[in-house]
Enzyme design. Sequence first.
Site, PDB file in Angstrom:
ATOM      1  N   HIS A  46     -47.251  -8.466   8.407  1.00 39.34           N
ATOM      2  CA  HIS A  46     -47.804  -7.114   8.244  1.00 39.34           C
ATOM      3  C   HIS A  46     -49.283  -7.085   8.653  1.00 39.34           C
ATOM      4  CE1 HIS A  46     -44.770  -4.779   5.878  1.00 39.34           C
ATOM      5  NE2 HIS A  46     -44.328  -5.988   5.573  1.00 39.34           N
ATOM      6  N   GLU A  86     -51.193  -4.586   9.193  1.00 43.69           N
ATOM      7  CA  GLU A  86     -51.939  -3.499   8.542  1.00 43.69           C
ATOM      8  C   GLU A  86     -52.455  -3.930   7.159  1.00 43.69           C
ATOM      9  OE1 GLU A  86     -48.739  -3.732   8.675  1.00 43.69           O
ATOM     10  OE2 GLU A  86     -47.844  -3.036   6.790  1.00 43.69           O
ATOM     11  N   CYS A 124     -42.030  -5.792  10.266  1.00 42.62           N
ATOM     12  CA  CYS A 124     -41.166  -6.103   9.125  1.00 42.62           C
ATOM     13  C   CYS A 124     -39.870  -5.300   9.198  1.00 42.62           C
ATOM     14  CB  CYS A 124     -41.918  -5.903   7.810  1.00 42.62           C
ATOM     15  SG  CYS A 124     -41.095  -6.689   6.411  1.00 42.62           S
TER      16      CYS A 124
END
Lengths: 186, 283
Positions: free
Chosen positions: B223, B225, B92
């Site tokens: 993303h 994570e 990002c």
Amino acid sequence: MIERVVLTVALKVTDNETLSALEALRTKMGMADSIVGLAREVQWELDVEADSPESARCVIAEIVERTNVFLNPNKHRSTLASTAHGYDGLDDDEVAILVTDRDGAESAAAVAAASRIGVMGLRKASRRIRWRVRLAEAPSPGDPGLLPLLRRIGVSSDRGTGLFSNPHSQTALVAFPWGDEKPLDA
Amino acid sequence: MMESRVRIAVIRFPGVNCEDETKRAVESQGMDCDILMWNGPRERLAEYDGYILPGGFTYQDRVRAGAIAAKDRIVDCLFEEAQAGKPVIGICNGAQILIESGMVPGMTPGKVEMGLARNIMPDRDGYYTRWTHLRVESDASCVTWAMSSLDVTSIPTAHAEGRFVTIDEGLIDRLFENGQVVMTYSGAKGEAEPAFPYNPNGSTRGIAAVSNSSGNVVAMMPHPERAAWLSQVPESLSGHWGAERRGAAGSRRILAEPGPGGEVFTSLRTFIVERLRGRGGEA
């Protein structure tokens, strides 16, 4: 009839974005000997359906007074004009780098936002950032090093150079105090 | 001989906000991870096998997302480590830094060849977040090393400036031909080039992640994570991972298993072990 109004907006409180940009230019990009100051304005070119230039300005003044579409009057000052050149108001030791998004995504959103709050006369909006760069040495028309220097300041063409415009998503113009404008993109 | 554990550094620039969950996701895949400050000692970087620039808002996105961080000296150091073959992943805002610094796509190293422009969405403007389906276009990168081309995964996106663009005519075709387009937004079954909201930002040909030609530097807008564990996947999600999540409802053991984003970090580990160190464990 479509009338054009130019709304220029600048912060009257500390402009942290400008401070960060100046810091990046002077300390991260090695421009401390070339740049001594920086200021930022947002210029909106607004096409308004109106009977006269005066009524067009009234429409925009109403938006400015009643909404936060273009500015927050607690934090910003603004001026209205029928035209604006990049070089207007520049001091002798300043140039202006004018950056416009290629697709103008935020401009369409501004028109839609104005429409949603009942302001129907606004037909088109285009936005550009005007960076006023104060140089250590006053620019002169005959200086062959001036345009390359301004490209190193303004256009992100390589790692480490250029800050204000990514040429793949934005366009950049430079305006000189002697009343000239040139494309800055390489 | 026992192989030393893979060590990853997550770089904390001023304004990032995903460093802790990125560290947890890295550690969940059997790697060690430290968070390093962007202005810390440069020599420490050499101790690590790979680097992640996490998501957030470096320098509050001033001027343009990633533009100021791209000028930080640590990016020069990461460039040198990447030249040595070590992986560098930008997630990002990290992707915006890698694009603004010219590390990706790196056809001419250091030259800025793309931009991540403001989202274009019908009847919307600005920041937008949603779970996206992604089709793996290349399994030769450090984020897809453990996947196969045309696999479909699901990872959330959240950004205002994530639309891959370029004025270099022909660059996008060359990136596809070279296998440098790593992931594209897709439908739940991998349908190509979908419209909004499957392509959440109007990105050119649905591009969601791009690498350099060696595949060790990747700029990805989604993303991973935030999808590292199955418990993070919403039950309402369509496609394979939504079905997995619904099937795991009520089972804490299964919900604690890796989610779709976990495959990205598995890929990072196996990329380092297999490609960088070689199968014999040599550094």
